[in-house]
Design an enzyme around this catalytic site. Structure first.
Site, short mmCIF file in Angstrom:
data_model
loop_
_atom_site.label_atom_id
_atom_site.label_comp_id
_atom_site.label_asym_id
_atom_site.label_seq_id
_atom_site.Cartn_x
_atom_site.Cartn_y
_atom_site.Cartn_z
N LYS A 154 7.86 5.27 -28.66
CA LYS A 154 6.40 5.62 -29.40
C LYS A 154 5.26 4.60 -28.54
CE LYS A 154 4.06 5.84 -33.80
NZ LYS A 154 3.99 6.00 -35.08
N ASP B 42 0.65 6.36 -45.03
CA ASP B 42 0.21 7.75 -44.35
C ASP B 42 1.08 8.81 -44.77
OD1 ASP B 42 -1.01 9.83 -42.85
OD2 ASP B 42 -0.35 8.98 -40.85
N GLN C 97 2.05 14.45 -28.69
CA GLN C 97 1.24 13.61 -29.09
C GLN C 97 0.74 13.75 -30.49
OE1 GLN C 97 -1.99 13.37 -26.22
NE2 GLN C 97 -3.10 12.43 -27.69
N GLY C 98 1.29 12.54 -31.23
CA GLY C 98 1.10 12.54 -32.54
C GLY C 98 -0.40 12.20 -33.25
N ALA C 99 -0.65 11.74 -34.24
CA ALA C 99 -1.84 11.51 -34.66
C ALA C 99 -2.33 10.23 -33.85
CB ALA C 99 -1.73 10.91 -36.27
N GLU C 100 -1.68 9.28 -33.63
CA GLU C 100 -2.01 8.19 -32.52
C GLU C 100 -1.26 7.60 -31.42
OE1 GLU C 100 -2.32 4.23 -34.47
OE2 GLU C 100 -0.90 4.72 -35.88
N ALA C 101 -0.30 8.22 -31.22
CA ALA C 101 0.67 7.86 -30.15
C ALA C 101 1.32 9.01 -29.34
CB ALA C 101 1.82 6.99 -30.89
N ARG C 102 1.62 8.76 -28.24
CA ARG C 102 2.56 9.72 -27.62
C ARG C 102 3.90 9.15 -27.65
NH1 ARG C 102 -1.57 9.32 -22.79
NH2 ARG C 102 -3.01 10.69 -23.37
N VAL C 103 4.71 10.29 -27.79
CA VAL C 103 6.27 9.88 -28.03
C VAL C 103 7.14 10.70 -26.78
CG1 VAL C 103 6.20 9.49 -30.32
CG2 VAL C 103 6.62 11.90 -29.72
N1 ADP Z 1 12.68 8.72 -34.59
C1 ADP Z 1 12.27 9.93 -34.15
N2 ADP Z 1 13.15 10.94 -34.18
C2 ADP Z 1 12.95 12.13 -33.62
N3 ADP Z 1 11.35 12.60 -33.72
C3 ADP Z 1 10.71 11.56 -33.86
C4 ADP Z 1 10.65 10.26 -34.10
N4 ADP Z 1 9.77 9.72 -34.37
C5 ADP Z 1 8.58 10.57 -34.17
N5 ADP Z 1 9.31 11.66 -33.85
C6 ADP Z 1 8.33 12.74 -33.63
O1 ADP Z 1 7.12 12.53 -32.93
C7 ADP Z 1 6.08 12.84 -33.85
C8 ADP Z 1 5.07 11.67 -33.55
O2 ADP Z 1 5.50 10.64 -34.22
P1 ADP Z 1 4.77 9.65 -35.12
O3 ADP Z 1 5.67 8.11 -35.38
O4 ADP Z 1 4.43 10.32 -36.36
O5 ADP Z 1 3.54 9.08 -34.53
P2 ADP Z 1 1.92 9.22 -34.94
O6 ADP Z 1 1.40 8.14 -35.22
O7 ADP Z 1 1.19 9.58 -33.45
O8 ADP Z 1 1.74 10.46 -35.87
C9 ADP Z 1 6.64 12.97 -35.16
O9 ADP Z 1 5.74 14.14 -35.84
C10 ADP Z 1 7.78 13.69 -34.86
O10 ADP Z 1 8.01 14.96 -34.28
MG MG Z 2 2.62 10.83 -37.32
#
Ligand code: ADP
Ligand code: MG
Lengths: 335, 234
Positions: free
Chosen positions: B28, B131, B9-15
Site C-alpha cells: 500500500k 473510516d 487506486q483507493g481513497a488515498e493510496a495505490r495498492v
Molecule cells: N490486504 C489486502 N488484501 C487484498 N486486497 C486489499 C488489501 N488491502 C487493500 N486491498 C484492496 O485495495 C483497495 C484499497 O486499499 P485501502 O487500504 O482501502 O486503501 P485506501 O486508503 O487508498 O482506500 C481496497 O479497497 C481493496 O480492494
Molecule cells: Mg479504502
C-alpha cells in the site's frame, strides 16, 4: 419555450436571474457588504434585501429584455438560510406571482447550486463538492436523491474563512474569502494547523480556535505574517476538502467532480482539485464567481426542472424554512 | 517492487500485488499527493502509516481479522501486508447481491452480525477505525451456506484501511465512528436503509462493557442530533 425567474436571498447576496429553457438571459446580484471585522446579521441583511430587491428585479428584466407578463414561472429560495432575508425575498416572489397570476415554485438552495453547476459545465453525474458560507458537503446522486457522503461536523468552510478574515480585520469587499486568497499568494511559511478528517467528514472549528489562541503570539513574534496565515489556512482546509472528495470518489467509483458554492470560485481550491483529479484520471468541472456565488439563475434553473416534472408548488407551501437538507428533496427530473 | 503489479487506486493510496518472502503480499503506497503542501503531505503520510500499522497490530491482538503487517517503510511511504486471497469488497458484494435480494433478511443479518461484532470488539479495545465504510471491509470465502448460518459471520470479515485509526479513544470518538458508518451506509446503500440499525443492535449485544455501551448509545444519539440540527445557510 419557458421563461423562469429565480429570486435568491438566503444569505447576504440578493440575486435575480432569468432563463429561457437552458439559456441564461440575465443574472443580477447585489451583495450586502459589512465593515471589516463584522459579519452580516439577519435583520440588517433583510433590510438590505428589502431596499435593493425591486431595483435588482428591474435590472434583471431589462437585461433579459422581457417584462414580467412574459414570464412563465416564478422560482424562489425556500431554504436553507437566514429566516429574515429568506422571508423578504419570498414575499416579493409571492407578490409578483399573485399580481401577474403566475405559477410559483419553492426551491432548495443547495439543489439550485448543483443543478446550475451541472447545466453550466454540462457534467453528467459528478461527485459534487458544495462549499459555501453555510455549507460543506460532498454529494453524489443515486435513486432520485442527492446523497450526502460527507459533510462538516461543525462549521462550514466558508464560515471558517469568514471568521478568520474577521480576526485579521480583512475587508469583506468583495468577499472575505477573496481577500484571503489574494493575501495567501504572498504567504511562504506553513503554520502547523490541526487537520481533522473523519472518514468523509471534516471539522473546522478546532482550526479556528487554535488560530484564535495563537494569533497574537504568532504576529507579535513575527513567527508568521498575516500572509503566511492566509496561506496556511487555505493549504490546510482545502487539502481536507480534496481528501474527502477523493474518498467519496473512490467509494462511489466516480470520475467526475463538480465544485459549487461560493468558496468554489477560489482558484487555489480549483487548482488543487485539478491536480487530484489528474492523479486519478478524473475530470474537474468548476464555474467562476458569476455562477458559484449565490445568484438568482441557480434558483431559476432548479425551479424550472422541478416545474417541468412536478408542476408548481401549492400556495400554502410557498413558505420559508431555515433548515432544509439537500437530501430531503425528491429529484423527480433525474433517472 | 519489481514483480509487483498495480491493482487499485483507493481513497488515498495505490495498492500493488506481488510476492514478498514467498508470501502473497500487498503493498500500500501512499504516493505523494501533489495537490497538498509537501510538508503537510509528509506529516499526514507519516502519521497515517504509523496509525495504520499500530491499529492493525492492536486489532489482530484483539482477535479481529486484519491483514498481517510484513514491513513498513516511512521513507518509501509504504506498508507491505498480507494479501487477502479470494476476497470481495463488501461494497461490491452488497451492490451485486442486495439489489437482487433486497428483502432477504438473511443477507442483512449476515452483514450486520459480521460488522456489529467486529466493531464492538474494536471499540472495546479502544480502537477507532476512523473510516468505516463498505469499501474498507473484505469478505472472504463467501458462499450461500455461510450466509444461512450467520452466527459465525465475523469469521468471513476482514477489516482493512486503518489509516485514519486511533488506538486511544473516548466515548464520543466511538459514537462518531458509528455515525460515520451510518452515514456512509445511508449514502452508498440507500436501498437497504435497515442495515445500520441491525448492525447497531448486534454491536450493543456484543459490547461486553454494558455501562459504557449505554454511554455510547446516548452519545451517538447526541452526535446524530447535532448533525440534523446543523443550520445550513446557502
Ligand atoms: N490486504 C489486502 N488484501 C487484498 N486486497 C486489499 C488489501 N488491502 C487493500 N486491498 C484492496 O485495495 C483497495 C484499497 O486499499 P485501502 O487500504 O482501502 O486503501 P485506501 O486508503 O487508498 O482506500 C481496497 O479497497 C481493496 O480492494
Ligand atoms: Mg479504502
Amino acid at each position: 419555450m419557458t421563461i423562469a425567474v429565480g429570486f435568491e436571498g438566503s444569505a447576504n447576496k440578493l440575486g435575480v436571474g432569468i432563463i429561457r429553457d437552458q439559456d441564461v438571459l440575465s443574472n443580477v446580484r447585489h451583495t450586502y457588504i459589512t465593515p471589516p471585522g463584522e459579519g452580516f446579521l439577519p435583520r440588517e441583511t433583510a433590510q438590505h434585501h428589502r431596499e435593493c430587491i425591486l431595483n435588482v428585479l428591474q435590472k434583471a428584466l431589462d437585461e433579459a429584455k422581457i417584462m414580467l407578463k412574459d414570464v412563465d414561472v416564478i422560482c424562489y429560495t425556500k431554504g436553507p438560510g437566514m429566516g429574515a432575508p429568506l422571508t423578504v425575498t419570498a414575499l416579493v416572489a409571492r407578490t409578483v406571482a399573485q399580481i401577474y397570476n403566475k405559477p410559483i415554485v419553492a426551491v432548495n438552495h443547495c439543489i439550485g447550486h448543483i443543478e446550475m453547476g451541472r447545466l453550466i459545465t454540462r457534467s453528467v453525474n459528478p461527485t459534487v463538492l458544495y462549499v459555501s458560507g453555510g455549507n460543506t458537503q460532498v454529494i453524489a446522486y443515486s435513486r432520485q436523491r442527492y446523497r450526502i457522503f460527507g459533510e462538516t461536523i461543525d462549521i462550514a468552510v466558508g464560515n471558517c474563512l469568514d471568521r478568520f478574515a474577521r480576526l485579521l480585520k480583512l475587508s469583506n469587499d468583495p468577499s472575505p474569502g477573496y481577500n484571503i486568497e489574494q493575501l495567501a499568494k504572498k504567504g511562504i511559511k506553513l503554520a502547523p494547523l490541526p487537520y481533522v478528517v473523519k472518514g468523509m467528514d471534516v471539522s473546522f472549528s478546532g482550526i479556528l480556535s487554535y488560530i484564535e489562541e495563537h494569533l497574537s503570539g504568532w504576529l507579535d513574534s513575527k513567527e508568521f505574517t498575516p500572509e503566511d496565515l492566509c496561506f496556511s489556512l487555505q493549504e490546510t482546509v482545502f487539502a481536507m476538502l480534496i481528501e474527502i472528495t477523493e474518498r467519496a470518489m473512490a467509494h462511489a467509483k466516480s470520475s467526475e467532480v463538480l465544485i459549487v458554492g461560493g468558496v468554489g470560485c477560489n482558484e487555489k481550491l480549483q487548482d488543487m482539485m485539478k491536480v487530484m483529479c489528474k492523479e486519478r484520471n478524473a475530470v474537474l468541472y468548476a464555474t467562476d464567481e458569476r455562477f458559484c456565488i449565490d445568484n438568482g439563475v441557480m434558483i431559476a434553473v432548479a425551479g424550472l426542472l422541478q416545474y417541468k416534472t412536478q408542476g408548481h408548488t401549492s400556495w400554502a407551501e410557498t413558505t420559508c424554512v431555515q433548515r432544509y437538507r439537500t437530501d430531503d428533496v425528491h429529484i423527480s427530473w433525474r433517472e | 517492487m519489481n514483480n509487483f503489479e498495480l491493482i487499485a487506486q483507493g481513497a488515498e493510496a495505490r495498492v500493488y500485488k506481488g510476492i514478498y518472502l514467498g508470501k502473497p503480499t500487498l503493498i500500500k503506497e501512499r504516493f505523494e499527493k501533489k495537490y497538498r503542501h509537501a510538508d503537510l503531505d509528509k506529516r499526514l503520510t507519516k502519521d497515517r502509516i504509523k496509525a495504520e500499522c499500530r491499529a492493525i497490530i492492536r486489532a489482530k491482538a484483539a482477535g479481529i481479522a486484519t491483514p498481517a503487517i510484513y514491513l513498513a517503510n516511512l521513507e518509501r511511504r509504504c506498508i507491505y501486508m498480507e494479501y487477502i486471497e479470494d476476497a470481495i469488497i463488501l461494497k461490491e458484494f452488497i451492490d451485486k447481491k442486495v439489489s437482487k435480494e433486497i428483502n432477504d433478511d438473511r443477507l442483512l443479518n449476515f452483514i450486520a452480525q459480521g460488522l456489529g461484532t467486529i466493531i464492538a470488539k474494536l471499540h472495546l479495545k479502544n480502537i477507532i477505525h476512523g473510516d468505516l465504510t463498505t469499501s474498507n471491509v473484505l469478505l472472504k470465502n463467501i458462499d450461500d451456506d455461510h450466509i444461512k448460518k450467520y452466527e459465525n459471520a465475523a469469521n468471513n470479515f476482514v477489516i482493512i484501511d486503518f489509516g485514519l485509526a486511533r488506538t486511544e479513544s473516548s466515548v464520543e470518538d466511538k459514537a462518531v465512528d458509528l455515525y460515520v458508518l451510518e452515514r456512509s451506509l445511508l449514502s452508498a446503500h440507500s436501498e437497504i436503509p435497515r442495515l445500520f440499525s441491525k448492525i447497531f443492535d448486534t454491536y450493543q449485544k456484543h459490547y461486553a462493557n454494558k455501562n459504557q455501551c449505554k454511554e455510547i448509545v446516548s452519545k451517538y444519539k447526541e452526535v446524530q442530533l447535532r448533525g440534523r440540527k446543523r443550520l445550513m445557510i446557502g
